[in-house]
Design a protein around this motif. Structure first.
Motif, PDB file in Angstrom:
ATOM      1  N   GLY A   1      -1.284   0.135   5.226  1.00 25.12           N
ATOM      2  CA  GLY A   1      -1.365   1.169   4.528  1.00 25.12           C
ATOM      3  C   GLY A   1      -2.621   1.442   3.853  1.00 25.12           C
ATOM      4  N   ILE A   2      -2.844   2.520   3.073  1.00 30.65           N
ATOM      5  CA  ILE A   2      -3.859   2.609   2.066  1.00 30.65           C
ATOM      6  C   ILE A   2      -3.177   3.300   0.885  1.00 30.65           C
ATOM      7  N   THR A   3      -3.834   2.634  -0.429  1.00 29.87           N
ATOM      8  CA  THR A   3      -3.102   3.179  -1.777  1.00 29.87           C
ATOM      9  C   THR A   3      -3.859   4.237  -2.341  1.00 29.87           C
ATOM     10  N   GLU A   4      -3.635   4.688  -3.536  1.00 29.14           N
ATOM     11  CA  GLU A   4      -3.730   5.964  -4.080  1.00 29.14           C
ATOM     12  C   GLU A   4      -5.247   5.513  -4.485  1.00 29.14           C
ATOM     13  N   LYS A   5      -5.674   4.293  -4.802  1.00 27.86           N
ATOM     14  CA  LYS A   5      -6.986   3.857  -5.164  1.00 27.86           C
ATOM     15  C   LYS A   5      -8.001   3.832  -3.824  1.00 27.86           C
TER      16      LYS A   5
END
Length: 315
Positions: free
Chosen positions: A213-217
């Protein structure tokens, strides 16, 4: 004057007693079973009440200013809610705080109603290795990606002295140490794709996990775990200059850009050797609001994390 209530008399409580005595902080202990309380009394020459929190809370000599809950998985939520109802304003509860999202929601709601602070004790956030990596990553300009593995030793876990409930909830009660540390560095996921296969007799919630996935950063991540194959916990944090490797988590290794060799980084790990790793700095942050207090996981963040945990095990 600070006066701490320690709830629990098992091995985890024992580790907290070592820290509290070293800090010279006033504390009282309430356990449940007579056997464990007597063992704790004998080892540390301290009075320990048995019979459980609800039965013995009114017997305390002084009003606690803070509480540390170090009981078994089954009673973490129950004890936290009880202390909130008794007016406790500052609580550190052992991870994961509760075993369900609904349990975390109950704690958050009650804490808000009572104007209290509740923190979840993920002590790996306070390892010397983690603190050092945090500094180095900032100097490198931040993370570019990360990956982690939370493989558990399924050939050994069932032989441990654990209840069926604890075994059935092993992912939530144990594997989340790795996941919490990974997202502590990389930020909360904003998108995550998860896959689960198989299960074990003692863990019906899966045994092979992969995802990404991908984080909020805006940092990409991936993970893998196969509880029926060889492996162990691992976390790798990548910057444009270095790859930082935790395997085991108590140690920090680095692979520099352009090199194939992996070197161990020297750490100031005196406290992690003298006490259970991370526990002294975590307790100090909780009780004395040190500069590391920002590392503590709030109940609000813990509740958000549970949504991620449920995604990983497809609950």
């Amino acid at each position: 004057m600070k006066h701490v209530l320690l709830v629990g008399a098992g091995n985890m409580a024992k580790q907290y007693v070592k820290v509290l005595k070293s800090m010279k902080i006033s504390f009282e202990v309430i356990g449940r079973s007579e056997k464990s309380t007597k063992l704790l009394e004998k080892e540390f020459d301290i009075p320990v009440r048995d019979g459980g929190l609800e039965a013995k809370f009114s017997d305390l000599h002084s009003s606690p200013t803070s509480a540390i809950i170090a009981t078994t998985l089954e009673s973490l939520e129950e004890n936290t809610l009880f202390l909130l109802d008794k007016g406790m304003k500052n609580i550190l509860v052992e991870k994961p705080g509760a075993v369900t999202l609904e349990g975390m929601q109950r704690i958050k709601k009650r804490a808000k109603e009572k104007g209290a602070n509740v923190y979840i004790a993920y002590n790996r956030r306070f390892y010397a290795s983690v603190i050092e990596a945090k500094k180095r990553i900032e100097l490198d300009g931040g993370l570019s990606s990360f990956l982690f593995e939370f493989t558990e030793w399924s050939h050994l876990v069932p032989s441990l002295e654990k209840t069926t409930f604890q075994l059935n909830n092993w992912f939530i009660g144990n594997s989340t140490h790795v996941i919490d540390t990974a997202f502590y560095f990389g930020g909360k996921p904003k998108e995550i794709n998860t896959f689960v296969q198989s299960q074990l007799d003692w863990h019906p919630k899966g045994s092979i996990y992969t995802g990404a996935g991908i984080t909020e950063k805006n940092i990409l991540f991936s993970y893998h775990a196969n509880w029926s194959a060889p492996g162990s916990w691992k976390l790798e944090l990548l910057t444009t200059k270095n790859r930082y490797i935790f395997r085991p988590f108590e140690k920090l290794h680095v692979q520099e850009l352009g090199k194939v060799s992996i070197e161990e980084i020297s750490l100031n790990e005196e406290l992690d050797i003298k006490f259970k790793p991370g526990l002294y700095e975590q307790t100090n942050a909780f009780l004395n609001d040190t500069k590391l207090a920002i590392n503590l996981q709030s109940i609000e963040d813990g509740l958000e994390a549970f949504s991620v945990y449920n995604s990983i095990i497809k609950r």
